[in-house]
Each structure stands twice: as structure tokens, then as C-alpha cells.
Motif scaffolding. Structure first.
Motif, PDB file in Angstrom:
ATOM      1  N   ASP A 139     -61.363  74.001 -16.203  1.00 47.11           N
ATOM      2  CA  ASP A 139     -60.413  74.682 -15.338  1.00 47.11           C
ATOM      3  C   ASP A 139     -58.992  74.530 -15.849  1.00 47.11           C
ATOM      4  O   ASP A 139     -58.634  73.517 -16.451  1.00 47.11           O
ATOM      5  N   ALA A 140     -58.165  75.544 -15.581  1.00 48.12           N
ATOM      6  CA  ALA A 140     -56.749  75.485 -15.936  1.00 48.12           C
ATOM      7  C   ALA A 140     -56.078  74.371 -15.137  1.00 48.12           C
ATOM      8  O   ALA A 140     -56.448  74.105 -13.988  1.00 48.12           O
ATOM      9  N   LEU A 141     -55.118  73.710 -15.765  1.00 43.44           N
ATOM     10  CA  LEU A 141     -54.391  72.610 -15.127  1.00 43.44           C
ATOM     11  C   LEU A 141     -52.977  73.051 -14.802  1.00 43.44           C
ATOM     12  O   LEU A 141     -52.322  73.724 -15.604  1.00 43.44           O
ATOM     13  N   ARG A 142     -52.487  72.669 -13.651  1.00 44.37           N
ATOM     14  CA  ARG A 142     -51.120  72.975 -13.243  1.00 44.37           C
ATOM     15  C   ARG A 142     -50.144  72.061 -13.990  1.00 44.37           C
ATOM     16  O   ARG A 142     -50.490  70.945 -14.366  1.00 44.37           O
ATOM     17  N   PHE A 143     -48.927  72.553 -14.165  1.00 44.13           N
ATOM     18  CA  PHE A 143     -47.853  71.721 -14.711  1.00 44.13           C
ATOM     19  C   PHE A 143     -46.530  72.154 -14.093  1.00 44.13           C
ATOM     20  O   PHE A 143     -46.423  73.251 -13.540  1.00 44.13           O
ATOM     21  N   GLU A 144     -45.545  71.280 -14.166  1.00 39.20           N
ATOM     22  CA  GLU A 144     -44.217  71.561 -13.647  1.00 39.20           C
ATOM     23  C   GLU A 144     -43.215  71.603 -14.789  1.00 39.20           C
ATOM     24  O   GLU A 144     -43.430  70.999 -15.839  1.00 39.20           O
ATOM     25  N   LYS A 145     -42.126  72.303 -14.574  1.00 39.63           N
ATOM     26  CA  LYS A 145     -41.089  72.424 -15.595  1.00 39.63           C
ATOM     27  C   LYS A 145     -40.636  71.051 -16.096  1.00 39.63           C
ATOM     28  O   LYS A 145     -40.370  70.872 -17.279  1.00 39.63           O
ATOM     29  N   ALA A 146     -40.582  70.069 -15.204  1.00 43.89           N
ATOM     30  CA  ALA A 146     -40.154  68.722 -15.576  1.00 43.89           C
ATOM     31  C   ALA A 146     -41.093  68.082 -16.603  1.00 43.89           C
ATOM     32  O   ALA A 146     -40.712  67.139 -17.284  1.00 43.89           O
ATOM     33  N   SER A 147     -42.319  68.609 -16.739  1.00 40.07           N
ATOM     34  CA  SER A 147     -43.290  68.058 -17.686  1.00 40.07           C
ATOM     35  C   SER A 147     -43.116  68.598 -19.102  1.00 40.07           C
ATOM     36  O   SER A 147     -43.773  68.129 -20.026  1.00 40.07           O
ATOM     37  N   LEU A 148     -42.244  69.595 -19.277  1.00 35.15           N
ATOM     38  CA  LEU A 148     -41.986  70.148 -20.606  1.00 35.15           C
ATOM     39  C   LEU A 148     -41.068  69.215 -21.379  1.00 35.15           C
ATOM     40  O   LEU A 148     -40.028  68.806 -20.874  1.00 35.15           O
ATOM     41  N   GLN A 149     -41.445  68.868 -22.597  1.00 36.57           N
ATOM     42  CA  GLN A 149     -40.675  67.917 -23.386  1.00 36.57           C
ATOM     43  C   GLN A 149     -39.417  68.524 -24.007  1.00 36.57           C
ATOM     44  O   GLN A 149     -38.439  67.831 -24.212  1.00 36.57           O
ATOM     45  N   GLN A 150     -39.420  69.817 -24.295  1.00 31.62           N
ATOM     46  CA  GLN A 150     -38.240  70.465 -24.855  1.00 31.62           C
ATOM     47  C   GLN A 150     -37.427  71.065 -23.712  1.00 31.62           C
ATOM     48  O   GLN A 150     -37.875  72.000 -23.057  1.00 31.62           O
ATOM     49  N   GLU A 151     -36.240  70.516 -23.475  1.00 32.21           N
ATOM     50  CA  GLU A 151     -35.405  70.987 -22.373  1.00 32.21           C
ATOM     51  C   GLU A 151     -34.992  72.436 -22.595  1.00 32.21           C
ATOM     52  O   GLU A 151     -34.705  72.844 -23.709  1.00 32.21           O
ATOM     53  N   GLY A 152     -34.961  73.188 -21.525  1.00 31.45           N
ATOM     54  CA  GLY A 152     -34.518  74.569 -21.581  1.00 31.45           C
ATOM     55  C   GLY A 152     -35.563  75.541 -22.095  1.00 31.45           C
ATOM     56  O   GLY A 152     -35.314  76.730 -22.173  1.00 31.45           O
ATOM     57  N   GLN A 153     -36.717  75.046 -22.458  1.00 30.51           N
ATOM     58  CA  GLN A 153     -37.764  75.912 -22.985  1.00 30.51           C
ATOM     59  C   GLN A 153     -38.491  76.616 -21.855  1.00 30.51           C
ATOM     60  O   GLN A 153     -38.785  76.025 -20.821  1.00 30.51           O
ATOM     61  N   VAL A 154     -38.775  77.899 -22.056  1.00 32.72           N
ATOM     62  CA  VAL A 154     -39.566  78.663 -21.099  1.00 32.72           C
ATOM     63  C   VAL A 154     -40.893  78.993 -21.780  1.00 32.72           C
ATOM     64  O   VAL A 154     -40.925  79.769 -22.738  1.00 32.72           O
ATOM     65  N   PRO A 155     -41.987  78.383 -21.326  1.00 32.18           N
ATOM     66  CA  PRO A 155     -43.279  78.652 -21.962  1.00 32.18           C
ATOM     67  C   PRO A 155     -43.733  80.089 -21.720  1.00 32.18           C
ATOM     68  O   PRO A 155     -43.479  80.654 -20.656  1.00 32.18           O
ATOM     69  N   GLU A 156     -44.363  80.661 -22.726  1.00 30.37           N
ATOM     70  CA  GLU A 156     -44.859  82.029 -22.628  1.00 30.37           C
ATOM     71  C   GLU A 156     -46.388  82.027 -22.669  1.00 30.37           C
ATOM     72  O   GLU A 156     -47.005  81.144 -23.253  1.00 30.37           O
ATOM     73  N   VAL A 157     -46.970  83.045 -22.055  1.00 33.37           N
ATOM     74  CA  VAL A 157     -48.427  83.179 -22.019  1.00 33.37           C
ATOM     75  C   VAL A 157     -48.979  83.151 -23.442  1.00 33.37           C
ATOM     76  O   VAL A 157     -48.422  83.757 -24.356  1.00 33.37           O
ATOM     77  N   ASP A 158     -50.060  82.402 -23.632  1.00 32.86           N
ATOM     78  CA  ASP A 158     -50.786  82.244 -24.896  1.00 32.86           C
ATOM     79  C   ASP A 158     -50.105  81.334 -25.910  1.00 32.86           C
ATOM     80  O   ASP A 158     -50.624  81.168 -27.013  1.00 32.86           O
ATOM     81  N   GLN A 159     -48.966  80.719 -25.577  1.00 39.29           N
ATOM     82  CA  GLN A 159     -48.395  79.726 -26.479  1.00 39.29           C
ATOM     83  C   GLN A 159     -49.262  78.470 -26.424  1.00 39.29           C
ATOM     84  O   GLN A 159     -49.755  78.099 -25.368  1.00 39.29           O
ATOM     85  N   ARG A 160     -49.421  77.825 -27.577  1.00 38.31           N
ATOM     86  CA  ARG A 160     -50.245  76.609 -27.661  1.00 38.31           C
ATOM     87  C   ARG A 160     -49.366  75.384 -27.428  1.00 38.31           C
ATOM     88  O   ARG A 160     -48.302  75.248 -28.022  1.00 38.31           O
ATOM     89  N   PHE A 161     -49.840  74.505 -26.548  1.00 36.81           N
ATOM     90  CA  PHE A 161     -49.143  73.274 -26.222  1.00 36.81           C
ATOM     91  C   PHE A 161     -50.099  72.095 -26.307  1.00 36.81           C
ATOM     92  O   PHE A 161     -51.288  72.242 -26.037  1.00 36.81           O
ATOM     93  N   SER A 162     -49.559  70.940 -26.671  1.00 40.40           N
ATOM     94  CA  SER A 162     -50.309  69.700 -26.504  1.00 40.40           C
ATOM     95  C   SER A 162     -49.883  69.127 -25.160  1.00 40.40           C
ATOM     96  O   SER A 162     -48.785  69.419 -24.675  1.00 40.40           O
ATOM     97  N   TYR A 163     -50.750  68.338 -24.553  1.00 39.41           N
ATOM     98  CA  TYR A 163     -50.430  67.760 -23.250  1.00 39.41           C
ATOM     99  C   TYR A 163     -51.321  66.559 -22.981  1.00 39.41           C
ATOM    100  O   TYR A 163     -52.318  66.338 -23.656  1.00 39.41           O
ATOM    101  N   GLU A 164     -50.923  65.792 -21.993  1.00 41.07           N
ATOM    102  CA  GLU A 164     -51.733  64.702 -21.480  1.00 41.07           C
ATOM    103  C   GLU A 164     -52.060  65.053 -20.036  1.00 41.07           C
ATOM    104  O   GLU A 164     -51.474  65.974 -19.470  1.00 41.07           O
TER     105      GLU A 164
END
Length: 84
Positions: A26-51
Motif C-alpha cells: 500500500d502507498a504510504l502517507r508523508f508530510e512536507k516536513a519529512s522531505l530532506q531537501q527544503e523547498g522541494q515540491v515532489p512530483e508524481v513518479d519521482q523516485r525517492f528513498s525513505y524510511e
């Protein structure tokens, strides 16, 4: 443990989104505060690593998201080469 996935959606007005794990599930929720690069706006289909972290009575959430730029750049390079 580090996981990888692609952004399924992101609502910049609310500052939340979801990421689909590469290994399935299942897809996992995330919050803007969880993004490591400040000011970044994630776009659909971009690949991210996460915990993952458990919140709200055991629900998993994606945290410490980091954009994996290499793969996106490779796709752009391939597209520009194909165009001529």
C-alpha cells in the motif's frame, strides 16, 4: 532501513502526499516536513528513498524522504538523445 518508491500524489496546499513502495504494498502517507531537501515540491513518479515510522496506533508513514536524482536525470538524457 531504507526503502524506495515513487510519488503517487502530493498536495502542496496541505503539505501531504503518498509514495508507492517499489517492492509493492500500500502507498504510504508523508508530510512536507519529512522531505530532506527544503523547498522541494515532489512530483508524481519521482523516485525517492525513505524510511518508515509507525504513527496513529500502528499505521506506517514514510519519513526522511530523499529525491533520487540520478534516475530522473538518466531519463531526461535518454529523451533528449532520442529527440535528436
Amino acid at each position: 532501513m531504507m526503502h524506495y518508491g515513487k510519488i503517487k500524489n502530493y498536495d502542496s496546499s496541505v503539505g501531504t502526499g503518498s509514495i508507492t513502495p517499489e517492492k509493492g504494498g500500500d502507498a504510504l502517507r508523508f508530510e512536507k516536513a519529512s522531505l530532506q531537501q527544503e523547498g522541494q515540491v515532489p512530483e508524481v513518479d519521482q523516485r525517492f528513498s525513505y524510511e518508515t515510522s509507525e504513527v496513529d496506533g500502528g499505521k506506517k508513514r514514510a519519513v526522511n524522504l530523499q529525491h533520487q536524482q540520478g534516475e530522473d536525470q538518466d531519463r531526461k538524457d535518454q529523451a533528449s538523445q532520442q529527440q535528436g
